[in-house]
Design a protein around this motif. Structure first.
Motif, PDB file in Angstrom:
ATOM      1  N   ILE A 144       0.845  -1.193   0.000  1.00  0.00           N
ATOM      2  CA  ILE A 144       0.000   0.000   0.000  1.00  0.00           C
ATOM      3  C   ILE A 144       0.879   1.241   0.000  1.00  0.00           C
ATOM      4  CG2 ILE A 144      -2.017  -1.058   1.069  1.00  0.00           C
ATOM      5  CD1 ILE A 144      -1.100  -0.072   3.742  1.00  0.00           C
ATOM      6  N   SER A 145       0.339   2.325  -0.498  1.00  0.00           N
ATOM      7  CA  SER A 145       1.113   3.557  -0.672  1.00  0.00           C
ATOM      8  C   SER A 145       1.701   4.037   0.651  1.00  0.00           C
ATOM      9  CB  SER A 145       0.210   4.638  -1.260  1.00  0.00           C
ATOM     10  OG  SER A 145       0.902   5.868  -1.350  1.00  0.00           O
ATOM     11  N   PHE A 208     -11.420   6.378   3.529  1.00  0.00           N
ATOM     12  CA  PHE A 208     -11.601   7.060   2.243  1.00  0.00           C
ATOM     13  C   PHE A 208     -10.279   7.162   1.490  1.00  0.00           C
ATOM     14  CE2 PHE A 208     -11.216  11.107  -0.052  1.00  0.00           C
ATOM     15  CZ  PHE A 208     -12.192  10.938  -1.033  1.00  0.00           C
ATOM     16  N   SER A 209      -9.218   7.581   2.182  1.00  0.00           N
ATOM     17  CA  SER A 209      -7.906   7.754   1.542  1.00  0.00           C
ATOM     18  C   SER A 209      -7.345   6.429   1.062  1.00  0.00           C
ATOM     19  CB  SER A 209      -6.932   8.417   2.520  1.00  0.00           C
ATOM     20  OG  SER A 209      -7.392   9.688   2.918  1.00  0.00           O
ATOM     21  N   LEU A 210      -7.519   5.377   1.868  1.00  0.00           N
ATOM     22  CA  LEU A 210      -7.042   4.048   1.474  1.00  0.00           C
ATOM     23  C   LEU A 210      -7.792   3.550   0.244  1.00  0.00           C
ATOM     24  CD1 LEU A 210      -5.356   1.504   1.974  1.00  0.00           C
ATOM     25  CD2 LEU A 210      -7.158   0.729   3.537  1.00  0.00           C
ATOM     26  N   ARG A 215      -7.930   2.334  -5.528  1.00  0.00           N
ATOM     27  CA  ARG A 215      -8.582   2.524  -6.841  1.00  0.00           C
ATOM     28  C   ARG A 215      -7.604   3.074  -7.865  1.00  0.00           C
ATOM     29  NH1 ARG A 215     -12.861   4.765  -3.844  1.00  0.00           N
ATOM     30  NH2 ARG A 215     -12.204   6.864  -4.502  1.00  0.00           N
ATOM     31  N   ASN A 216      -6.679   3.905  -7.401  1.00  0.00           N
ATOM     32  CA  ASN A 216      -5.682   4.499  -8.302  1.00  0.00           C
ATOM     33  C   ASN A 216      -4.466   3.591  -8.502  1.00  0.00           C
ATOM     34  OD1 ASN A 216      -7.271   6.788  -8.545  1.00  0.00           O
ATOM     35  ND2 ASN A 216      -6.215   7.884  -6.900  1.00  0.00           N
ATOM     36  N   ASN A 217      -4.552   2.375  -7.931  1.00  0.00           N
ATOM     37  CA  ASN A 217      -3.472   1.380  -8.072  1.00  0.00           C
ATOM     38  C   ASN A 217      -2.135   1.901  -7.544  1.00  0.00           C
ATOM     39  OD1 ASN A 217      -5.114  -0.617  -9.371  1.00  0.00           O
ATOM     40  ND2 ASN A 217      -4.967   0.563 -11.281  1.00  0.00           N
TER      41      ASN A 217
END
Length: 310
Positions: A144-145, A208-210, A215-217
């Motif tokens: 994850i980012s 929401f941020s996760l 969604r933006n991969n």
């Protein structure tokens, strides 16, 4: 105050922001910004900044005299929690309970850990340095980012636990209480209600941020080497209950005896003495902990005073 004076204040604010961006120490930036304000307000600069009465320097000295004991004791307690591995022990326990297999659970776990440690009076920088090396392998494993780490860490350390919750032993609660003559638990309902609102908002915002990041991969995507936690894993950490004891005792004394003058000083002393006893197996050279805590408290006291006084 005329237009020129107001312009001077705005220019002073801009000056201190610019100096901080350029990585000047606030101890240097604050007096310079003060001089900028004075230049536009027709005030004698030398007397106002360096005078022996009602000047910037006397105000700073007064702040140090009033608050240094709290900074000193708080810094020493933070060192005990850090050097003993108590912060890591608390973090490990929360991670094991909440779980880290689900990305959202990992964020919530970091949020809870940050909140517990901050409400226990641990310095924000200590918490960040303890959590970041732990969080990176988890984020990398879940892919994850990495930029999402700021939400749980700063949400837990720099919002409701710092100023809203009654009895918070953070300097952001202690200093105003000292100046206003109020207790650390003043207006508890006003503190609890926004704390609940802040927690709900942060949990929703994390979700929401996760979701948006997934969604933006967006992926972990950090080039730097992930810090190894071998040194920490090899060290014998205190148990979760033992690690929590100084924090529990500190908060209990503050909440029960909130009306007693300077109760924070007594509570910190008790927590430090308890830490010295409980963490004696983890800290062989307690003199070093005391020395490091004392040395760091000087810088933090003057830095905070410079920020407030200017």
């Amino acid at each position: 105050m005329d237009i020129l004076g107001i312009f001077g204040i705005l220019l002073g604010v801009l000056t201190i922001i610019l100096f901080i961006i350029k990585k000047f120490n606030i101890i240097i930036a604050a007096p310079i910004a003060t001089i900028v304000v004075l230049l536009f307000n027709d005030v004698p600069i030398l007397e106002t900044v360096f005078g022996k009465e009602n000047s910037y320097m006397t105000a700073l000295a007064g702040f140090v005299a009033s608050n240094f004991a709290i900074f000193l004791l708080g810094s020493i307690l933070a060192k005990y929690m850090d050097k003993s591995g108590a912060t890591i022990s608390i973090a490990n326990k929360v991670l094991s309970v909440v779980g880290t297999k689900n990305p959202y659970n990992a964020l919530v776990a970091l949020f809870i850990i940050s909140a517990i440690l901050t409400y226990g009076g641990i310095n924000v920088f200590v918490i960040i340095f303890a959590l970041i090396p732990m969080a990176k392998p988890i984020f990398k494993q879940l892919n994850i980012s990495w930029k999402l780490v700021t939400i749980p860490v700063f949400g837990g350390t720099s919002t409701f636990t710092m100023t809203m919750l009654p009895g918070a032993p953070s300097l952001h609660n202690i200093v105003p209480s000292t100046a206003l003559g109020t207790t650390l638990t003043a207006a508890p309902l006003i503190g609890i209600v926004p704390s609940i609102a802040a927690i709900v908002f942060l949990l929703v915002f994390m979700k929401f941020s996760l979701s948006k990041s997934l969604r933006n991969n967006e992926t972990f995507n950090v080039d730097e080497k992930v810090e190894s936690s071998d040194a920490t894993s090899k060290r014998k950490l205190p148990s979760f209950i033992i690690s929590l004891m100084p924090i529990i005792v500190l908060l209990a004394i503050i909440l029960i005896f909130s009306s007693v003058s300077n109760i924070i000083i007594f509570a910190l002393i008790v927590a430090i003495l308890l830490s010295a006893i409980l963490f004696r197996k983890q800290i062989a050279q307690q003199k070093e902990v005391l020395n490091q805590g004392a040395a760091e408290s000087v810088s933090s006291t003057i830095t905070t005073g410079s920020t407030i006084i200017w």
